[in-house]
Design a protein around this motif. Structure first.
Motif, PDB file in Angstrom:
ATOM      1  N   ASP A  38       0.869  -1.176   0.000  1.00  0.00           N
ATOM      2  CA  ASP A  38       0.000   0.000   0.000  1.00  0.00           C
ATOM      3  C   ASP A  38       0.910   1.231   0.000  1.00  0.00           C
ATOM      4  OD1 ASP A  38      -3.209   0.558   0.974  1.00  0.00           O
ATOM      5  OD2 ASP A  38      -1.799   2.230   1.180  1.00  0.00           O
ATOM      6  N   PRO A  39       0.539   2.273  -0.767  1.00  0.00           N
ATOM      7  CA  PRO A  39       1.420   3.449  -0.824  1.00  0.00           C
ATOM      8  C   PRO A  39       1.375   4.305   0.443  1.00  0.00           C
ATOM      9  CG  PRO A  39      -0.528   3.792  -2.189  1.00  0.00           C
ATOM     10  CD  PRO A  39      -0.581   2.367  -1.710  1.00  0.00           C
ATOM     11  N   SER A  40       0.314   4.163   1.244  1.00  0.00           N
ATOM     12  CA  SER A  40       0.182   5.059   2.396  1.00  0.00           C
ATOM     13  C   SER A  40       0.933   4.528   3.603  1.00  0.00           C
ATOM     14  CB  SER A  40      -1.290   5.230   2.772  1.00  0.00           C
ATOM     15  OG  SER A  40      -1.362   5.818   4.054  1.00  0.00           O
ATOM     16  N   GLU A  55       3.292   1.817  -4.556  1.00  0.00           N
ATOM     17  CA  GLU A  55       2.039   1.892  -5.311  1.00  0.00           C
ATOM     18  C   GLU A  55       1.556   0.475  -5.625  1.00  0.00           C
ATOM     19  OE1 GLU A  55       0.303   4.589  -5.929  1.00  0.00           O
ATOM     20  OE2 GLU A  55       1.825   5.892  -5.025  1.00  0.00           O
ATOM     21  N   TYR A  56       0.228   0.351  -5.819  1.00  0.00           N
ATOM     22  CA  TYR A  56      -0.370  -0.970  -6.049  1.00  0.00           C
ATOM     23  C   TYR A  56       0.125  -1.626  -7.339  1.00  0.00           C
ATOM     24  CZ  TYR A  56      -3.689   1.232  -2.854  1.00  0.00           C
ATOM     25  OH  TYR A  56      -4.256   1.900  -1.818  1.00  0.00           O
ATOM     26  N   ASP A  57       0.561  -0.797  -8.307  1.00  0.00           N
ATOM     27  CA  ASP A  57       0.991  -1.388  -9.578  1.00  0.00           C
ATOM     28  C   ASP A  57       2.504  -1.294  -9.755  1.00  0.00           C
ATOM     29  OD1 ASP A  57       1.127   1.285  -9.860  1.00  0.00           O
ATOM     30  OD2 ASP A  57      -0.119   1.406 -11.674  1.00  0.00           O
ATOM     31  N   ASP A  58       3.224  -1.152  -8.641  1.00  0.00           N
ATOM     32  CA  ASP A  58       4.693  -1.149  -8.671  1.00  0.00           C
ATOM     33  C   ASP A  58       5.151  -2.608  -8.803  1.00  0.00           C
ATOM     34  OD1 ASP A  58       7.369  -1.456  -7.784  1.00  0.00           O
ATOM     35  OD2 ASP A  58       7.247   0.401  -6.604  1.00  0.00           O
TER      36      ASP A  58
END
Ligand code: AMP
Length: 368
Positions: A38-40, A55-58
């Motif tokens: 999660d990015p947060s 990020e979710y799509d990293d």
């Protein structure tokens, strides 16, 4: 002596908001170790799982997640196709990319309903204002324009009350590809939450009755009051056939309208769902625990409730916890999220009808 089986099952979760948090909280007693992306740095799932901040799509982060997980699951369906393709190559995904892709696209969902003989609203594909005008004329001038992708909580939608509304609706939603749906004159909104294990075992929770305001779910009551056996059997059958057709693994929610005693499918969510939160206190096994069991191929738990439960969402504000807990049979679930207008920050499950009005009042006061 070892406290958990060694090696303990390892679950990866894409997304660490409230759904990821509640999955991880349900996984812990089963001896399952969770990691999430999660990015947060404030993500709520930190309370019960290790975080990879990205990020979710990293793709690199998802590959790292795969390297520490036996299976990867998702708290939301809008994962980008390239990210999915990259992790599918290195990890077991549950649900599979097909479940995610079908439910990412309203048109694919409707085609799925159609192929299974499940009724849904009449619809037309719309890729331009000219298409919309033609579709509106076809559907009697009224309808709801919805973007095919990335809509949630009523976002990406515009209502057409008459033919003159097409241009305004197109400029609000303003995105191809979309669909125009005929308006369903429904008596109430329902949903059915169901689960399918990687072994093929299935289980279905009873129908919930859902009340929305401003496109956001406010309350869910299960079993849905005044539901006859026929309706319940249909809901069971629809959910099971959808899961089997998709070879879905995990929890899946089917949102429905009830109109004149018939069920009309609206959309599916290939994941744990807000209208299934009541199961945490109202069912022998919560949707979160059953999701974990399903994706790890463990036996599913009982989904048949002994009592009626109402879930009240806390939106935009948290009431004083002591006041909530003073209501007998009220169970508080907070997400550790900063309150903002319109943001879901928790919910309360009430397992005795006597407490519902008070909890609704507390939720609305806190929201103001
Ligand atoms: P959705 O994002 O598809 O769940 O739509 C959000 C809300 O809009 C639903 O919960 C319904 O209250 C309403 N809605 C959606 N589609 C229709 C429809 N075809 N007819 C009437 N109301 C709808």
């Amino acid at each position: 002596l070892s406290a958990v089986p060694d090696p303990a099952p390892r679950l990866g979760i894409v997304g660490g908001g409230q759904l990821g948090r509640m999955i991880a909280l349900a996984a812990a007693p089963l001896g399952v170790r969770c990691t999430f992306v999660d990015p947060s740095p404030e993500a709520g799932a930190r309370v019960a799982a290790r975080q990879i901040v990205a990020e979710y799509d990293d793709v690199a982060a998802l590959e790292e997640l795969a390297s520490v997980s036996d299976v990867i699951t998702f708290e939301f369906e809008n994962v980008s196709a390239p990210a999915l393709a990259a992790i599918e190559a290195v990890a077991d995904l549950a649900p599979s990319p097909r479940s995610l892709q079908v439910s990412q696209d309203r048109l694919s969902e409707k085609q799925l309903f159609h192929s299974l003989g499940i009724a849904c609203a009449p619809y037309r594909e719309v890729d331009s204002l000219a298409d919309l005008e033609a579709a509106a004329a076809d559907l009697g001038g009224r309808g709801i324009l919805k973007t095919r992708r990335f809509g949630y909580d009523g976002k990406g939608q515009a209502r057409l009350g008459g033919r003159g509304d097409a241009a305004a609706a197109w400029s609000t939603v303003g995105e191809a590809p979309s669909v125009l749906e005929g308006l369903v004159d429904f008596d109430r909104e329902l949903s059915v939450v169901a689960v399918r294990s990687s072994t093929g075992e299935t289980a279905v929770y009873p129908l919930a009755e859902n009340v929305h305001r401003d496109g956001i779910l406010r309350t869910s009551t299960a079993p849905a009051p005044g539901t006859d056996n026929d309706l319940a059997a249909h809901a069971d059958d629809y959910a099971t056939r959808i899961m089997d057709e998709l070879e879905h693994v995990g929890v899946l929610a089917l949102e429905l309208f009830e109109a004149g005693g018939e069920l009309i499918a609206n959309e599916i969510a290939p994941r744990v769902h807000n209208s299934g939160h009541w199961t945490q206190n109202g069912a022998p096994t919560s949707q979160f625990e059953n999701h974990v069991r399903a994706v790890l191929g463990l036996p599913l738990g009982n989904t048949r409730p002994a009592v009626s439960t109402t879930m009240v969402n806390l939106i935009g504000g948290v009431p004083d916890p002591a006041t909530v807990l003073d209501v007998p049979s009220a169970h508080l679930h907070l997400y550790d999220k900063e309150p903002r207008p319109g943001r879901k920050v928790g919910h309360v499950n009430v397992t005795d009808p006597a407490g519902i009005a008070e909890i609704v009042e507390l939720a609305e006061t806190a929201a103001r």
